[in-house]
Motif scaffolding. Structure first.
Motif, PDB file in Angstrom:
ATOM      1  N   ASN A  69     -36.448   7.223  29.691  1.00 52.26           N
ATOM      2  CA  ASN A  69     -36.187   8.587  29.840  1.00 52.26           C
ATOM      3  C   ASN A  69     -37.159   9.572  29.095  1.00 52.26           C
ATOM      4  O   ASN A  69     -36.993   9.935  27.830  1.00 52.26           O
ATOM      5  CB  ASN A  69     -34.846   8.567  29.096  1.00 52.26           C
ATOM      6  CG  ASN A  69     -34.389  10.125  29.300  1.00 52.26           C
ATOM      7  OD1 ASN A  69     -34.756  10.950  29.934  1.00 52.26           O
ATOM      8  ND2 ASN A  69     -32.950  10.226  28.850  1.00 52.26           N
ATOM      9  N   THR A 127     -33.842  14.859  25.169  1.00 53.50           N
ATOM     10  CA  THR A 127     -34.074  14.552  26.477  1.00 53.50           C
ATOM     11  C   THR A 127     -32.963  14.682  27.395  1.00 53.50           C
ATOM     12  O   THR A 127     -31.735  15.449  27.061  1.00 53.50           O
ATOM     13  CB  THR A 127     -34.306  13.060  26.673  1.00 53.50           C
ATOM     14  OG1 THR A 127     -32.958  12.295  26.320  1.00 53.50           O
ATOM     15  CG2 THR A 127     -35.164  12.547  25.700  1.00 53.50           C
ATOM     16  N   SER A 128     -33.300  14.673  28.846  1.00 54.51           N
ATOM     17  CA  SER A 128     -32.210  14.719  30.092  1.00 54.51           C
ATOM     18  C   SER A 128     -31.810  13.488  29.884  1.00 54.51           C
ATOM     19  O   SER A 128     -31.567  12.767  28.932  1.00 54.51           O
ATOM     20  CB  SER A 128     -32.757  15.346  30.982  1.00 54.51           C
ATOM     21  OG  SER A 128     -31.718  15.554  32.000  1.00 54.51           O
ATOM     22  N   LEU A 129     -31.205  13.171  31.008  1.00 53.25           N
ATOM     23  CA  LEU A 129     -30.631  11.648  31.555  1.00 53.25           C
ATOM     24  C   LEU A 129     -31.487  11.002  31.954  1.00 53.25           C
ATOM     25  O   LEU A 129     -32.662  11.143  32.226  1.00 53.25           O
ATOM     26  CB  LEU A 129     -29.540  11.890  32.338  1.00 53.25           C
ATOM     27  CG  LEU A 129     -28.516  12.998  31.884  1.00 53.25           C
ATOM     28  CD1 LEU A 129     -27.455  13.019  33.152  1.00 53.25           C
ATOM     29  CD2 LEU A 129     -27.802  12.369  30.605  1.00 53.25           C
ATOM     30  N   SER A 163     -28.502  10.699  26.524  1.00 57.84           N
ATOM     31  CA  SER A 163     -29.678  11.613  26.257  1.00 57.84           C
ATOM     32  C   SER A 163     -30.111  11.139  24.702  1.00 57.84           C
ATOM     33  O   SER A 163     -29.252  10.639  23.761  1.00 57.84           O
ATOM     34  CB  SER A 163     -29.369  12.893  26.288  1.00 57.84           C
ATOM     35  OG  SER A 163     -28.194  13.386  25.527  1.00 57.84           O
ATOM     36  N   PRO A 193     -27.291  15.579  28.599  1.00 58.20           N
ATOM     37  CA  PRO A 193     -28.732  16.319  28.524  1.00 58.20           C
ATOM     38  C   PRO A 193     -28.649  17.234  27.160  1.00 58.20           C
ATOM     39  O   PRO A 193     -27.641  18.161  26.830  1.00 58.20           O
ATOM     40  CB  PRO A 193     -29.183  16.970  29.594  1.00 58.20           C
ATOM     41  CG  PRO A 193     -27.997  16.508  30.894  1.00 58.20           C
ATOM     42  CD  PRO A 193     -26.934  16.331  30.157  1.00 58.20           C
TER      43      PRO A 193
END
Length: 778
Positions: free
Chosen positions: A177, A197-199, A208, A236
Motif C-alpha cells: 500500500n 495512505t489510501s487503501l 489505511s 483512506p
C-alpha cells in the motif's frame, strides 16, 4: 428636558473590525472552479493561493478582495495540491492529476506565481495528491502519488534540488500500500514528517496507515496505537495537520466508509491516537481538509464531502480538542458543499477561507468567515456616516450598539463600530431622538420629543418600529434597565414626575406606585439617570438629585448645592459624581453632595462607571479615573465637536486578562469615538520560596507595548527554555534557555523589534510544557 450638551459611553468585552463574512460565511469568489487546495504566504497572510481542478492557480494579494489567475508556464490546469516554502514564500509547488500525460506532475514557481516550470524528472507516478515543502529549504520537497488501479510504484518521492531530480523516499512503507494521499512536514523541524495512505489496491481493503519520519523521509515508521487496524477498515487517510502552537499535536482525517473512520488526534507526536467522535458518522462522509486554528491546540476545522448523501458536507469544527463537534456552516456556505481546502489569514482580522468543489457552479468557489481582531487599545475614531447631532448611545453586546440623533437618526452597528447603519425613519419619522436603550442586539427603545413625547420599539434590528408609549406634553429624558426592569423618567406632567417601568422589555409601561410630586417648575435632563441593582438616581434643574434604594417603592432627594443642574449621575459603591459646570461628589450613596474640582473647563457631561473606573466629558475631552474617583486625568480629545453622550458596558472574567473595557462616545457633529482596553489585575505567588509545581504564569502587563514580564516556577532542578512564537508558529525569540534551581523567577521580554499582534510563549522544563498567549500593541 433637552440639555445643551450631553454624553454617553460604553464598555464592552471585545470589539470587532468589519469584513465581508464577519462572524458569518459569505461567498468571496466564484469563477466556476473546483477548489482542491490552498496556501497562505506565511510572511504576509494577505497573499494567498488556491488551486483548481478546472483552471489552475489563483492568487490574491489583498486578502481575497480580488483574485487573478497565475498560470504562465503551466500546460495542464487540473491542479489538486499546493504548498509554499515558509522561509522563501516566493517559492511554491503545485501537483496535478494524472490525465494530462507528459503535462501532468509538479510545477514550480520561484517568483510568487508569475512564472511556472514543470519539475518532474524521475517520477513514474503521475497523480500528485499532496505536497510538503521544507520550511527551511525551498529546494527540499516531498510529494505523495496515487495509482487508482493498483499499488503506486513509489508513493512517496523527494527532491533536494528544487525538482530537477526526484527519488523514491518510502523506506519503511509497506509495499502492498504505497498509494499515498497526504504528507505534511513539521513547520519547526523539517526532519519530522507524517504521511497517510489510501487503501490496498486492487481490492480496496484496509487498513489505511499513518507513518512518521524523523530523518527527513529517509526512513518511515508506521504508527498504530489507537488507529484502525482491520482489513475491513477501508478508510483512506485524506488530510493531516500540525498545530502551530504544539507540533506534538497532529490531527488526521480518515474517510468514513465504516465506523472506524473519522478524525484522529495525537498529542504526543504519534505515539498514541484517539478517535474524536462528533462529525457525521454516516457512511460516505469524506473529510478532505483539516487544520488547527493558528495559535490554538484545541480549535480544529474540517472540510467535509459526501459520496452517498447530498447533505452532511461543508465545514465542521471543535473548540475543545475534538470532545464535541458542531456544524459550522452558515450564510452562503451550505451543508451541500464539499470543502477540500481550508486556509487562514491572520493579519488584522482572522479569516478562514474554505474552498468548495461541488458538482455545479452554485456549489463551488471560495468562501470566507471572519473573526474580529482584538481592537486597538485606547480611543479611535469611527465613521458614523452622518453629520447630524448624535444625542444618545447604548450598547447591548460585545460588538453591537445603538445611537440616537436628530432628524430621526438611529444608528446601529453589529461589528464593533466599523460599519454603522442608519435604521431610523419609518414610524419614528424625522423627530429628534433624545433617549435610547438597547435591550439586546435586535431590540431597542427610542424616545422622541419635544411637543408630545413618543417611545418606539424595534425587535428586528430596526427594520420596523412600533409606537409603545406616548404622553401629551411630556419629555422622556432617559431609559435604563436594571435586572429585568426598565425604568423611564421624563419631565413632570400635571404636577408629578413622569416615572414609568416595564417588566416585559418595553412592550408596555406602567406608572403604578411611582410617584414624586413636582417642586415648582423643576424638570429633568436627558441622559441623566443612573440605575444599578435596586438603586436609581436622576438629575434635575432644581438643585436636586432624586433617588430610590428600593426599585422605586419610595423616593428621596438630596441637594446639589453649588450646581442647580445635575446633567448626569454615576456611582461606584457609595462614591458618586454629578453636576454641570460645577461638579459635585458624594461619598455616602447620594445622601449628601459637596463641590469638587475636576480637570478641564466648561460643562461636565456624562459621568459613567465601569469596574473601578469613572469617566466624564468636557467639550471634546474625555477624562478618566481608574481609582474609583480619587484622581482624574485627560484620557482623550476628540478631533472636533462636543461630546454629547457615553454609555458604559464593562465585564470581568476569571481568565487573563481579567477586565475588559470598550466604549463609544457620540458628538454634536455626528462623530463617534471608540475606546477599548483589557486589564490584568495581577498575579499572586503565595509560596515564592518553595513552589508546589512547575508553572508558567501570564505575562504582565498584557496587552503590552514593547516590554512585559513573565513569571515562572520551577519545582526541581532542570534546564528551562522559554521561546516566543508568532501566530503562525514561527519562533521569534528565545528568552530563557538555562539550568534553573527550584524557585520562582521573573524575566523581562522586550518586543521592540516585533510588530503588533498576537504571540505565544512556550516553556519547556523536563517533561513540563505550557503555552500562554500575549498581545503586543504599538
Amino acid at each position: 428636558m433637552r440639555k445643551v450638551i450631553i454624553v454617553s459611553f460604553l464598555l464592552l468585552a471585545s470589539i470587532a473590525n468589519s469584513q465581508d463574512g464577519l462572524l458569518n460565511w459569505t461567498l468571496n469568489y466564484n469563477n466556476n472552479m473546483r477548489i482542491f487546495g490552498g496556501v497562505v504566504n506565511p510572511v504576509n497572510t494577505n497573499i494567498m493561493y488556491v488551486v483548481s481542478l478546472d483552471s489552475g492557480v489563483y492568487k490574491t494579494t489583498n486578502a481575497g478582495l480580488n483574485w487573478f489567475q497565475v498560470n504562465n508556464g503551466i500546460t495542464y490546469f487540473k491542479a489538486q495540491c499546493i504548498d509554499i516554502c515558509r522561509s522563501n514564500p516566493n517559492v511554491l509547488y503545485i501537483g496535478t492529476d494524472s490525465l494530462g500525460g507528459l503535462n501532468s506532475g509538479v510545477y514550480k514557481t520561484t517568483d510568487a506565481g508569475a512564472n511556472w516550470v514543470r519539475v518532474y524528472n524521475g517520477v513514474t507516478d503521475m497523480a500528485v495528491q499532496s505536497i510538503a515543502v521544507s520550511p527551511s529549504n525551498p529546494d527540499v520537497v516531498w510529494i505523495c502519488t496515487f495509482n487508482g488501479s493498483g499499488p503506486a510504484i513509489g508513493g512517496l518521492w523527494k527532491t533536494t534540488n528544487g525538482g530537477l531530480n526526484w527519488f523514491v523516499s518510502n523506506t519503511g512503507i509497506a509495499s502492498d500500500n504505497r498509494n499515498m494521499l497526504a504528507v505534511i512536514v513539521n513547520p519547526l523541524n523539517a526532519n519530522v514528517l507524517y504521511a497517510g495512505t489510501s487503501l490496498v489496491l486492487p481490492g480496496s481493503t484496509g487498513p489505511s496507515k499513518i507513518y512518521r519520519s524523523n530523518d527527513g523521509g529517509s526512513n518511515w515508521v508506521q504508527l498504530t496505537n489507537g488507529l484502525p487496524n482491520l482489513t475491513t477498515s477501508n478508510n483512506p487517510v485524506r488530510a493531516m495537520s500540525f498545530s502551530t502552537l504544539d507540533t506534538g499535536r497532529v490531527v488526521a482525517a480518515l474517510f468514513v466508509n465504516d465506523t472506524t473512520g473519522g478524525i484522529y488526534l495525537t498529542t504526543n507526536s504519534g505515539q498514541n491516537w484517539a478517535k474524536k467522535w462528533g462529525i457525521p458518522n454516516t457512511t460516505g462522509t469524506l473529510p478532505r481538509s483539516i487544520g488547527f486554528r493558528p495559535g490554538s491546540n484545541n480549535e480544529i476545522y474540517v472540510g467535509l464531502d459526501q459520496s452517498s448523501l447530498t447533505t452532511g458536507r461543508g465545514v465542521w469544527r471543535t473548540t475543545n480538542g475534538g470532545q464535541t463537534w458542531a456544524d459550522f456552516n452558515s450564510g452562503a456556505l451550505l451543508n451541500t458543499m464539499g470543502i477540500r481546502a481550508l486556509l487562514w489569514k491572520t493579519t488584522g482580522d482572522t479569516t478562514l477561507f474554505a474552498g468548495a468543489a461541488g458538482t455545479t457552479a452554485a456549489l463551488r468557489g471560495i468562501f470566507e468567515y471572519t473573526w474580529p481582531a482584538p481592537p486597538q487599545i485606547g480611543w479611535t475614531e469611527q465613521n458614523s456616516g452622518v453629520t447630524t447631532s448624535l444625542n444618545c448611545v447604548s450598547a447591548t453586546s460585545l460588538t453591537n450598539c445603538w445611537v440616537g440623533g436628530n432628524g430621526g437618526v438611529v444608528l446601529r452597528t453589529v461589528n464593533g463600530g466599523n460599519l454603522w447603519t442608519n435604521v431610523g425613519g419609518g414610524a419614528i419619522g424625522t423627530a429628534d431622538v433624545y433617549a435610547i436603550l438597547g435591550i439586546d442586539d435586535n431590540t431597542c427603545l427610542v424616545s422622541t420629543s419635544p411637543a408630545n413625547t413618543y417611545v418606539y420599539r424595534t425587535s428586528n434590528g430596526g427594520l420596523n418600529w412600533t409606537q409603545v408609549f406616548t404622553q401629551t406634553g411630556g419629555f422622556i429624558n432617559d431609559m435604563k434597565k436594571t435586572g429585568t426592569t426598565i425604568f423611564m423618567y421624563g419631565d413632570p406632567v400635571g404636577g408629578r414626575w413622569s416615572l414609568w417601568k416595564s417588566t416585559n422589555n418595553g412592550l408596555t409601561f406602567d406608572s403604578t406606585g411611582l410617584y414624586i410630586p413636582q417642586a415648582g417648575s423643576e424638570a429633568g435632563w436627558n441622559n441623566s439617570m443612573f440605575a444599578e441593582g435596586s438603586r436609581i438616581f436622576f438629575g434635575t434643574n432644581n438643585t436636586r438629585v432624586y433617588y430610590t434604594t428600593n426599585m422605586g417603592l419610595s423616593w428621596n432627594y438630596s441637594l446639589t448645592t453649588g450646581s442647580a443642574n445635575s446633567y448626569s449621575v454615576a456611582f461606584i459603591g457609595n462614591t458618586g459624581f454629578t453636576g454641570q459646570t460645577v461638579t459635585l461628589k458624594s461619598t455616602n450613596g447620594g445622601v449628601n453632595w459637596s463641590t469638587v474640582t475636576l480637570p478641564g473647563t466648561g460643562t461636565a457631561f456624562s459621568f459613567i462607571k465601569g469596574g473601578n473606573n469613572f469617566w466624564y466629558a468636557r467639550g471634546s475631552g474625555i477624562y478618566n479615573s481608574s481609582d474609583a474617583g480619587n484622581n482624574f486625568n485627560l484620557q482623550y480629545t476628540a478631533p472636533a465637536g462636543t461630546i454629547y453622550c457615553m454609555s458604559m458596558y464593562w465585564t470581568a472574567t476569571t481568565l487573563q486578562p481579567s477586565e475588559f473595557f470598550s466604549g463609544w462616545a457620540v458628538r454634536s457633529n455626528g462623530g463617534i469615538s471608540r475606546y477599548y482596553n483589557a486589564i490584568i489585575t495581577g498575579i499572586e505567588n503565595n509560596n515564592p520560596e518553595m513552589p508546589s509545581d512547575f508553572a508558567l504564569l501570564q505575562n504582565y502587563p498584557n496587552p503590552f507595548n514593547a516590554l512585559t514580564n513573565i513569571k515562572y516556577q520551577i519545582l526541581n532542578p532542570v534546564n528551562v527554555k522559554i521561546v516566543v512564537f508568532d501566530i503562525l508558529g514561527k519562533e521569534v525569540a528565545t528568552i530563557v534557555n538555562e539550568y534553573k534551581s527550584p524557585g520562582t523567577y521573573s524575566v523581562s521580554f522586550n518586543a521592540a523589534n516585533l510588530s503588533s499582534g498576537v504571540y505565544f510563549y512556550k516553556m519547556t522544563a523536563g517533561d513540563f510544557t505550557d503555552v500562554k498567549r500575549m498581545i503586543l500593541t504599538k
